[in-house]
Design a protein around this motif. Structure first.
Motif, PDB file in Angstrom:
ATOM      1  N   LEU A 127       0.825  -1.214   0.000  1.00 19.86           N
ATOM      2  CA  LEU A 127       0.000   0.000   0.000  1.00 19.86           C
ATOM      3  C   LEU A 127       0.859   1.264   0.000  1.00 19.86           C
ATOM      4  O   LEU A 127       0.525   2.252  -0.652  1.00 19.86           O
ATOM      5  CB  LEU A 127      -0.929   0.023   1.213  1.00 19.86           C
ATOM      6  CG  LEU A 127      -2.058  -0.997   1.248  1.00 19.86           C
ATOM      7  CD1 LEU A 127      -2.730  -1.007   2.615  1.00 19.86           C
ATOM      8  CD2 LEU A 127      -3.082  -0.707   0.146  1.00 19.86           C
ATOM      9  N   LYS A 128       1.963   1.227   0.738  1.00 14.84           N
ATOM     10  CA  LYS A 128       2.839   2.403   0.817  1.00 14.84           C
ATOM     11  C   LYS A 128       3.442   2.762  -0.542  1.00 14.84           C
ATOM     12  O   LYS A 128       3.777   3.926  -0.781  1.00 14.84           O
ATOM     13  CB  LYS A 128       3.961   2.165   1.823  1.00 14.84           C
ATOM     14  CG  LYS A 128       3.524   2.255   3.269  1.00 14.84           C
ATOM     15  CD  LYS A 128       4.722   2.052   4.189  1.00 14.84           C
ATOM     16  CE  LYS A 128       4.383   2.272   5.636  1.00 14.84           C
ATOM     17  NZ  LYS A 128       5.571   2.166   6.504  1.00 14.84           N
ATOM     18  N   GLN A 129       3.582   1.792  -1.418  1.00 13.81           N
ATOM     19  CA  GLN A 129       4.177   2.031  -2.739  1.00 13.81           C
ATOM     20  C   GLN A 129       3.168   2.620  -3.726  1.00 13.81           C
ATOM     21  O   GLN A 129       3.551   3.125  -4.776  1.00 13.81           O
ATOM     22  CB  GLN A 129       4.750   0.730  -3.306  1.00 13.81           C
ATOM     23  CG  GLN A 129       5.875   0.144  -2.486  1.00 13.81           C
ATOM     24  CD  GLN A 129       7.050   1.093  -2.350  1.00 13.81           C
ATOM     25  OE1 GLN A 129       7.455   1.741  -3.304  1.00 13.81           O
ATOM     26  NE2 GLN A 129       7.605   1.189  -1.150  1.00 13.81           N
ATOM     27  N   GLU A 130       1.889   2.558  -3.388  1.00 14.41           N
ATOM     28  CA  GLU A 130       0.852   3.077  -4.276  1.00 14.41           C
ATOM     29  C   GLU A 130       0.738   4.597  -4.142  1.00 14.41           C
ATOM     30  O   GLU A 130       1.172   5.182  -3.162  1.00 14.41           O
ATOM     31  CB  GLU A 130      -0.491   2.424  -3.938  1.00 14.41           C
ATOM     32  CG  GLU A 130      -0.511   0.933  -4.151  1.00 14.41           C
ATOM     33  CD  GLU A 130      -1.791   0.275  -3.675  1.00 14.41           C
ATOM     34  OE1 GLU A 130      -1.897  -0.951  -3.805  1.00 14.41           O
ATOM     35  OE2 GLU A 130      -2.681   0.991  -3.157  1.00 14.41           O
ATOM     36  N   GLU A 131       0.136   5.219  -5.133  1.00 12.73           N
ATOM     37  CA  GLU A 131      -0.151   6.652  -5.079  1.00 12.73           C
ATOM     38  C   GLU A 131      -1.303   6.888  -4.113  1.00 12.73           C
ATOM     39  O   GLU A 131      -2.201   6.057  -3.990  1.00 12.73           O
ATOM     40  CB  GLU A 131      -0.544   7.160  -6.473  1.00 12.73           C
ATOM     41  CG  GLU A 131       0.578   7.122  -7.484  1.00 12.73           C
ATOM     42  CD  GLU A 131       1.690   8.105  -7.164  1.00 12.73           C
ATOM     43  OE1 GLU A 131       1.385   9.225  -6.700  1.00 12.73           O
ATOM     44  OE2 GLU A 131       2.861   7.747  -7.362  1.00 12.73           O
ATOM     45  N   GLY A 132      -1.266   8.017  -3.446  1.00 17.80           N
ATOM     46  CA  GLY A 132      -2.393   8.354  -2.587  1.00 17.80           C
ATOM     47  C   GLY A 132      -1.975   9.106  -1.352  1.00 17.80           C
ATOM     48  O   GLY A 132      -0.813   9.485  -1.173  1.00 17.80           O
ATOM     49  N   LYS A 133      -2.951   9.307  -0.480  1.00 20.17           N
ATOM     50  CA  LYS A 133      -2.735  10.009   0.781  1.00 20.17           C
ATOM     51  C   LYS A 133      -2.314   9.010   1.846  1.00 20.17           C
ATOM     52  O   LYS A 133      -2.028   7.849   1.561  1.00 20.17           O
ATOM     53  CB  LYS A 133      -4.022  10.734   1.184  1.00 20.17           C
ATOM     54  CG  LYS A 133      -4.412  11.827   0.212  1.00 20.17           C
ATOM     55  CD  LYS A 133      -5.678  12.517   0.650  1.00 20.17           C
ATOM     56  CE  LYS A 133      -6.063  13.587  -0.366  1.00 20.17           C
ATOM     57  NZ  LYS A 133      -7.350  14.203  -0.048  1.00 20.17           N
ATOM     58  N   GLY A 134      -2.328   9.452   3.095  1.00 19.47           N
ATOM     59  CA  GLY A 134      -1.922   8.607   4.194  1.00 19.47           C
ATOM     60  C   GLY A 134      -2.818   7.395   4.376  1.00 19.47           C
ATOM     61  O   GLY A 134      -3.972   7.371   3.934  1.00 19.47           O
ATOM     62  N   ILE A 135      -2.266   6.402   5.049  1.00 20.45           N
ATOM     63  CA  ILE A 135      -2.978   5.163   5.364  1.00 20.45           C
ATOM     64  C   ILE A 135      -3.283   5.201   6.854  1.00 20.45           C
ATOM     65  O   ILE A 135      -2.368   5.230   7.681  1.00 20.45           O
ATOM     66  CB  ILE A 135      -2.110   3.932   5.020  1.00 20.45           C
ATOM     67  CG1 ILE A 135      -1.681   3.974   3.550  1.00 20.45           C
ATOM     68  CG2 ILE A 135      -2.856   2.645   5.358  1.00 20.45           C
ATOM     69  CD1 ILE A 135      -0.503   3.062   3.241  1.00 20.45           C
ATOM     70  N   TRP A 136      -4.558   5.218   7.194  1.00 22.90           N
ATOM     71  CA  TRP A 136      -4.992   5.328   8.580  1.00 22.90           C
ATOM     72  C   TRP A 136      -5.144   3.951   9.210  1.00 22.90           C
ATOM     73  O   TRP A 136      -5.982   3.165   8.793  1.00 22.90           O
ATOM     74  CB  TRP A 136      -6.307   6.101   8.641  1.00 22.90           C
ATOM     75  CG  TRP A 136      -6.994   6.108   9.960  1.00 22.90           C
ATOM     76  CD1 TRP A 136      -6.446   5.991  11.194  1.00 22.90           C
ATOM     77  CD2 TRP A 136      -8.402   6.242  10.168  1.00 22.90           C
ATOM     78  NE1 TRP A 136      -7.416   6.056  12.169  1.00 22.90           N
ATOM     79  CE2 TRP A 136      -8.618   6.214  11.560  1.00 22.90           C
ATOM     80  CE3 TRP A 136      -9.486   6.397   9.313  1.00 22.90           C
ATOM     81  CZ2 TRP A 136      -9.894   6.320  12.117  1.00 22.90           C
ATOM     82  CZ3 TRP A 136     -10.753   6.508   9.871  1.00 22.90           C
ATOM     83  CH2 TRP A 136     -10.946   6.470  11.247  1.00 22.90           C
ATOM     84  N   LEU A 137      -4.313   3.679  10.188  1.00 25.31           N
ATOM     85  CA  LEU A 137      -4.471   2.482  11.010  1.00 25.31           C
ATOM     86  C   LEU A 137      -5.456   2.850  12.107  1.00 25.31           C
ATOM     87  O   LEU A 137      -5.133   3.574  13.041  1.00 25.31           O
ATOM     88  CB  LEU A 137      -3.118   2.048  11.594  1.00 25.31           C
ATOM     89  CG  LEU A 137      -3.127   0.925  12.622  1.00 25.31           C
ATOM     90  CD1 LEU A 137      -3.849  -0.305  12.108  1.00 25.31           C
ATOM     91  CD2 LEU A 137      -1.710   0.598  13.050  1.00 25.31           C
ATOM     92  N   CYS A 138      -6.680   2.360  11.963  1.00 26.20           N
ATOM     93  CA  CYS A 138      -7.787   2.714  12.852  1.00 26.20           C
ATOM     94  C   CYS A 138      -7.753   1.887  14.134  1.00 26.20           C
ATOM     95  O   CYS A 138      -8.164   2.352  15.181  1.00 26.20           O
ATOM     96  CB  CYS A 138      -9.098   2.500  12.092  1.00 26.20           C
ATOM     97  SG  CYS A 138     -10.600   2.821  13.010  1.00 26.20           S
ATOM     98  N   GLY A 139      -7.293   0.683  14.060  1.00 25.16           N
ATOM     99  CA  GLY A 139      -7.258  -0.212  15.213  1.00 25.16           C
ATOM    100  C   GLY A 139      -7.589  -1.611  14.756  1.00 25.16           C
ATOM    101  O   GLY A 139      -7.848  -1.832  13.580  1.00 25.16           O
ATOM    102  N   GLY A 140      -7.535  -2.508  15.675  1.00 30.06           N
ATOM    103  CA  GLY A 140      -7.239  -2.330  17.075  1.00 30.06           C
ATOM    104  C   GLY A 140      -5.798  -2.607  17.445  1.00 30.06           C
ATOM    105  O   GLY A 140      -4.894  -2.634  16.613  1.00 30.06           O
TER     106      GLY A 140
END
Length: 197
Positions: free
Chosen positions: A123-136
């Motif tokens: 996912l980090k290699q893809e284009e886009g904004k931040g990746i939100w780790l919501c939990g848990g």
């Protein structure tokens, strides 16, 4: 490269939920303080982190400033389903990590049964904004080495016993962060933003 951001509410004694891991903000056993200034701050600064029904109530639409993807563990996702919300974040790309769930009630949710670290690196290699780790906490523990930023919503409360920030079986592995932003709300919640050194 996109960043994995653990954006989470935590008590003064380091817990993100009660001992059973249920949603501390809703239902008959809710205990988390949700003040008016807290909700206003979320709506103004992090509107994409509000669940769909809250966004509708506030008249919020469109993209958020920080995230376009949300990650949840199986139990965190189940809290929403139990509350009658099959997809709390329909405005985001929504991934649920589970080894037991084969499909979600909402077909737009991606179920990931493979290694969380490998998936986040992809996912980090893809284009886009931040990746939100919501939990848990268990998913946060599995992704501990991949977390680039912490946004801690420090609540003015203690719970005594509950679900720790990085789950029940976290290992000793010091990581260091730099404070990059802070915001103190009148109700006592403090938003602390840290970048990994």
């Amino acid at each position: 490269m996109r960043k994995l951001v653990y954006y989470i509410a935590v008590s003064l004694d380091g817990c993100i939920a009660g001992p059973d891991g249920s949603d501390p903000t809703s239902g008959p056993d809710a205990f988390w303080p949700i003040s008016e200034d807290y909700v206003q701050h979320l709506a103004a600064e992090y509107p994409e982190t509000l669940p769909g029904p809250a966004r509708d109530a506030f008249g919020i639409s469109g993209e958020g400033a920080h995230f376009d993807t949300v990650l949840e563990g199986r139990r965190t996702y189940q809290n929403g389903v139990d509350a009658g919300i099959d997809n709390a974040y329909p405005h985001l790309r929504h991934l649920v990590f589970s080894r037991t769930l084969t499909e979600a009630p909402d077909p737009s949710i991606e179920i990931v049964s493979t290694d969380p670290v490998a998936k986040v690196r992809e996912l980090k290699q893809e284009e886009g904004k931040g990746i939100w780790l919501c939990g848990g906490g268990e998913l946060a523990r599995a992704l501990y080495s991949e977390i680039d930023q912490l946004i801690v919503k420090l609540a003015p409360m203690t719970v005594g016993a509950g679900t720790p920030l990085f789950g029940q079986k976290a290992s000793f592995d010091p990581a260091f962060f730099t404070l990059t932003d802070s915001r103190i709300l009148g109700s006592g919640t403090i938003f602390l933003t840290y970048a990994k050194k």
